[in-house]
Design an enzyme around this catalytic site. Structure first.
Site, PDB file in Angstrom:
ATOM      1  N   CYS A 116       0.813  -1.314   0.036  1.00  0.00           N
ATOM      2  CA  CYS A 116      -0.034   0.028  -0.012  1.00  0.00           C
ATOM      3  C   CYS A 116       0.956   1.333  -0.075  1.00  0.00           C
ATOM      4  O   CYS A 116       0.360   2.498  -0.365  1.00  0.00           O
ATOM      5  CB  CYS A 116      -0.930   0.122   1.245  1.00  0.00           C
ATOM      6  SG  CYS A 116      -2.100  -1.590   1.130  1.00  0.00           S
ATOM      7  N   HIS A 253      -3.509   7.452   1.983  1.00  0.00           N
ATOM      8  CA  HIS A 253      -3.721   6.000   1.433  1.00  0.00           C
ATOM      9  C   HIS A 253      -5.201   5.919   1.959  1.00  0.00           C
ATOM     10  O   HIS A 253      -5.380   6.003   3.227  1.00  0.00           O
ATOM     11  CB  HIS A 253      -2.683   5.380   2.026  1.00  0.00           C
ATOM     12  CG  HIS A 253      -3.111   3.749   1.914  1.00  0.00           C
ATOM     13  ND1 HIS A 253      -3.709   3.165   0.718  1.00  0.00           N
ATOM     14  CD2 HIS A 253      -3.220   2.563   2.604  1.00  0.00           C
ATOM     15  CE1 HIS A 253      -3.893   1.981   0.763  1.00  0.00           C
ATOM     16  NE2 HIS A 253      -3.545   1.557   2.065  1.00  0.00           N
ATOM     17  N   ASN A 283      -9.937   0.230  -0.330  1.00  0.00           N
ATOM     18  CA  ASN A 283      -8.511   0.043  -0.381  1.00  0.00           C
ATOM     19  C   ASN A 283      -8.008  -0.617  -1.568  1.00  0.00           C
ATOM     20  O   ASN A 283      -7.989  -1.680  -1.708  1.00  0.00           O
ATOM     21  CB  ASN A 283      -8.186  -0.814   0.713  1.00  0.00           C
ATOM     22  CG  ASN A 283      -6.493  -0.719   1.291  1.00  0.00           C
ATOM     23  OD1 ASN A 283      -5.868  -0.406   0.083  1.00  0.00           O
ATOM     24  ND2 ASN A 283      -6.173  -1.064   2.450  1.00  0.00           N
TER      25      ASN A 283
HETATM   26  O1  UT7 Z   1      -3.825  -0.762   3.558  1.00  0.00           O
HETATM   27  C1  UT7 Z   1      -3.276  -1.621   4.238  1.00  0.00           C
HETATM   28  C2  UT7 Z   1      -3.357  -1.333   5.848  1.00  0.00           C
HETATM   29  N1  UT7 Z   1      -4.673  -1.698   6.363  1.00  0.00           N
HETATM   30  C3  UT7 Z   1      -5.312  -1.335   7.027  1.00  0.00           C
HETATM   31  O2  UT7 Z   1      -5.091  -0.175   7.561  1.00  0.00           O
HETATM   32  C4  UT7 Z   1      -6.550  -1.921   7.818  1.00  0.00           C
HETATM   33  C5  UT7 Z   1      -6.323  -1.673   9.340  1.00  0.00           C
HETATM   34  N2  UT7 Z   1      -7.685  -2.465   9.854  1.00  0.00           N
HETATM   35  C6  UT7 Z   1      -8.690  -2.082   9.734  1.00  0.00           C
HETATM   36  O3  UT7 Z   1      -9.169  -1.340   9.012  1.00  0.00           O
HETATM   37  C7  UT7 Z   1      -9.629  -2.674  11.047  1.00  0.00           C
HETATM   38  O4  UT7 Z   1      -9.017  -3.119  11.974  1.00  0.00           O
HETATM   39  C8  UT7 Z   1     -10.894  -3.533  10.352  1.00  0.00           C
HETATM   40  C9  UT7 Z   1     -11.891  -2.699   9.658  1.00  0.00           C
HETATM   41  C10 UT7 Z   1      -9.978  -4.629   9.748  1.00  0.00           C
HETATM   42  C11 UT7 Z   1     -11.401  -4.347  11.573  1.00  0.00           C
HETATM   43  O5  UT7 Z   1     -12.115  -3.293  12.357  1.00  0.00           O
HETATM   44  P1  UT7 Z   1     -11.902  -3.292  14.007  1.00  0.00           P
HETATM   45  O6  UT7 Z   1     -12.580  -2.254  14.527  1.00  0.00           O
HETATM   46  O7  UT7 Z   1     -10.216  -3.716  14.234  1.00  0.00           O
HETATM   47  O8  UT7 Z   1     -12.639  -4.804  14.377  1.00  0.00           O
HETATM   48  P2  UT7 Z   1     -11.998  -6.248  14.768  1.00  0.00           P
HETATM   49  O9  UT7 Z   1     -10.923  -6.848  13.962  1.00  0.00           O
HETATM   50  O10 UT7 Z   1     -11.551  -5.995  16.146  1.00  0.00           O
HETATM   51  O11 UT7 Z   1     -13.139  -7.209  14.727  1.00  0.00           O
HETATM   52  C12 UT7 Z   1     -14.392  -6.893  15.666  1.00  0.00           C
HETATM   53  C13 UT7 Z   1     -15.445  -7.850  15.379  1.00  0.00           C
HETATM   54  C14 UT7 Z   1     -14.931  -9.196  15.377  1.00  0.00           C
HETATM   55  O12 UT7 Z   1     -15.884 -10.371  16.204  1.00  0.00           O
HETATM   56  P3  UT7 Z   1     -15.772 -10.513  17.444  1.00  0.00           P
HETATM   57  O13 UT7 Z   1     -14.649 -11.316  18.012  1.00  0.00           O
HETATM   58  O14 UT7 Z   1     -15.592  -9.296  18.381  1.00  0.00           O
HETATM   59  O15 UT7 Z   1     -16.864 -11.399  17.890  1.00  0.00           O
HETATM   60  C15 UT7 Z   1     -14.706  -9.740  14.030  1.00  0.00           C
HETATM   61  O16 UT7 Z   1     -14.938 -11.192  13.829  1.00  0.00           O
HETATM   62  O17 UT7 Z   1     -15.895  -7.786  13.933  1.00  0.00           O
HETATM   63  C16 UT7 Z   1     -15.941  -9.151  13.355  1.00  0.00           C
HETATM   64  N3  UT7 Z   1     -15.916  -8.903  11.975  1.00  0.00           N
HETATM   65  C17 UT7 Z   1     -16.876  -8.798  10.880  1.00  0.00           C
HETATM   66  N4  UT7 Z   1     -18.151  -8.474  11.419  1.00  0.00           N
HETATM   67  C18 UT7 Z   1     -18.988  -8.255  10.312  1.00  0.00           C
HETATM   68  C19 UT7 Z   1     -14.680  -8.933  11.389  1.00  0.00           C
HETATM   69  N5  UT7 Z   1     -14.947  -8.674   9.985  1.00  0.00           N
HETATM   70  C20 UT7 Z   1     -16.340  -8.610   9.716  1.00  0.00           C
HETATM   71  C21 UT7 Z   1     -17.198  -8.297   8.778  1.00  0.00           C
HETATM   72  N6  UT7 Z   1     -18.366  -8.220   9.007  1.00  0.00           N
HETATM   73  N7  UT7 Z   1     -16.959  -8.014   7.326  1.00  0.00           N
END
Ligand code: UT7
Length: 326
Positions: A116, A253, A283
């Site tokens: 990225c 980005h 992204n």
């Molecule tokens: O360009 C490269 C750099 N990449 C990035 O910058 C990405 C950085 N990360 C992010 O943008 C965020 O961490 C995410 C959008 C990927 C995730 O958001 P988050 O607030 O960090 O959520 P999390 O990973 O802590 O997950 C929270 C919950 C989990 O469930 P439990 O374990 O709390 O029950 C996940 O299983 O959300 C769940 N989850 C989803 N639910 C519905 C994860 N993906 C999904 C989904 N739909 N697509």
């Protein structure tokens, strides 16, 4: 103050494939919802390249628009750099394929792999060629077909990425060695390989022999993103001798609206000065910055002479920032 050769961006262009994938479309494939995706990321939709479109096809479309915007033709090019993590082939470089498809003359052409952060890396490398007089007209492209390396059963990653390409033409511009100069004023690049497990593709030529799929510990990456990006931006501003209040446009980005906001808040950058395309593009990895720049130039927000701040972070982990005056 003394005369200095700078690398100026003289034209910008972009391309998005026709196929739109909405959050609702993805909710039919994995256990997710429009509400979850939008609330956590700011994404509404993304584009997907057609099965017969290679990343070089996307790159060429963006390149033609950038050349037209710069008033240049492929004939003028002596440098092509493509930042991509999803190349057409293992080799030759996608840049060589783009050179052939554009009908550009023999010159320097190679790819940059910094995921990225690839566009910021590529632009900084181009600065070395242009500002040292080793190239006169460069095409710097970020192009990705991220949808080809997604695990469509993993809801935590497959909802985040999209396909697209953005390109800039760079040419030498004589400056006075001040922040009023047109062109690249400073850049900062970083890589912390220790953290490679947070974001990677689980395949490759010399390991599995397979392309592999994208794997990410999103929450961990998120935590690093805001802190690291903010540090790189401050370092780039320091290097250029620019106060962040002077920046007209912040073109980050486009990974997640919450990261964009987190960085802007941390640095006291007014949200009205942040270009965000994440809602419509998701992204697009190395393509996201030139894509966003092109949108904001074409809709009249970013104007010639303005100070623009670019930043990115991605697999590696890599990250960086670049300050330039258009
Ligand atoms: O360009 C490269 C750099 N990449 C990035 O910058 C990405 C950085 N990360 C992010 O943008 C965020 O961490 C995410 C959008 C990927 C995730 O958001 P988050 O607030 O960090 O959520 P999390 O990973 O802590 O997950 C929270 C919950 C989990 O469930 P439990 O374990 O709390 O029950 C996940 O299983 O959300 C769940 N989850 C989803 N639910 C519905 C994860 N993906 C999904 C989904 N739909 N697509």
């Amino acid at each position: 103050m003394s005369a200095v050769l700078r690398t100026a961006v003289t034209g910008v262009g972009s391309y998005l494939p026709d196929q739109v994938l909405t959050n609702q479309d993805l909710a039919k494939i994995v256990d997710t919802s429009d509400e979850w995706i939008f609330e956590r990321t700011g994404i509404h939709e993304r584009r997907q390249a057609a099965p017969d479109q290679a990343v070089s096809d996307l790159a060429v479309e963006a390149a033609r628009k950038a050349l037209a915007a710069a008033g240049r033709t492929a004939e003028d090019l002596d440098l092509i750099i493509v930042a991509t993590t999803t190349p057409d082939l293992t080799f030759p470089a996608t840049a060589a394929i783009v050179q052939r498809k554009l009908g550009a003359p023999m010159g320097i052409a190679f790819d940059v792999q910094a995921v990225c952060s690839g566009f910021v890396y590529a632009l900084s490398i181009a600065d070395g060629f242009i500002a040292r007089g080793n190239a006169k007209c460069g095409l710097i492209i970020g192009a990705e077909t991220m949808t080809r390396i997604l695990d469509w059963t993993d809801r935590s990653t497959c909802v985040l990425f999209g396909d697209g390409a953005g390109a800039v033409v760079v040419e030498p511009a004589m400056g006075q060695g001040t922040t009023a100069d047109r062109g690249i004023l400073s850049f900062v690049l970083r890589c912390e390989g220790e953290k490679q497990d947070l974001l990677y593709v689980d395949g490759g030529v010399s390991t599995t022999g397979q392309i592999g799929k994208l794997r990410m510990q999103g929450h961990q990456v998120f935590r690093h993103a805001v802190i690291n990006i903010a540090e790189a931006i401050e370092a780039a501003a320091d290097k250029a001798g620019v106060d962040l209040s002077e920046v007209d446009w912040f073109v980050p980005h486009q990974a997640n609206q919450r990261i964009l906001k987190g960085v802007a808040d941390r640095l006291g950058i007014d949200e009205a000065r942040v270009v965000s395309t994440v809602a419509k593009h998701a992204n697009t990895s190395a393509a996201s910055i030139p894509l966003a720049m092109d949108v904001a130039i074409r809709d009249g927000r970013i104007k010639p002479g303005q100070l623009v701040l670019l930043e990115a972070m991605g697999g590696g982990l890599t990250w960086g920032a670049c300050l330039l005056r258009l």
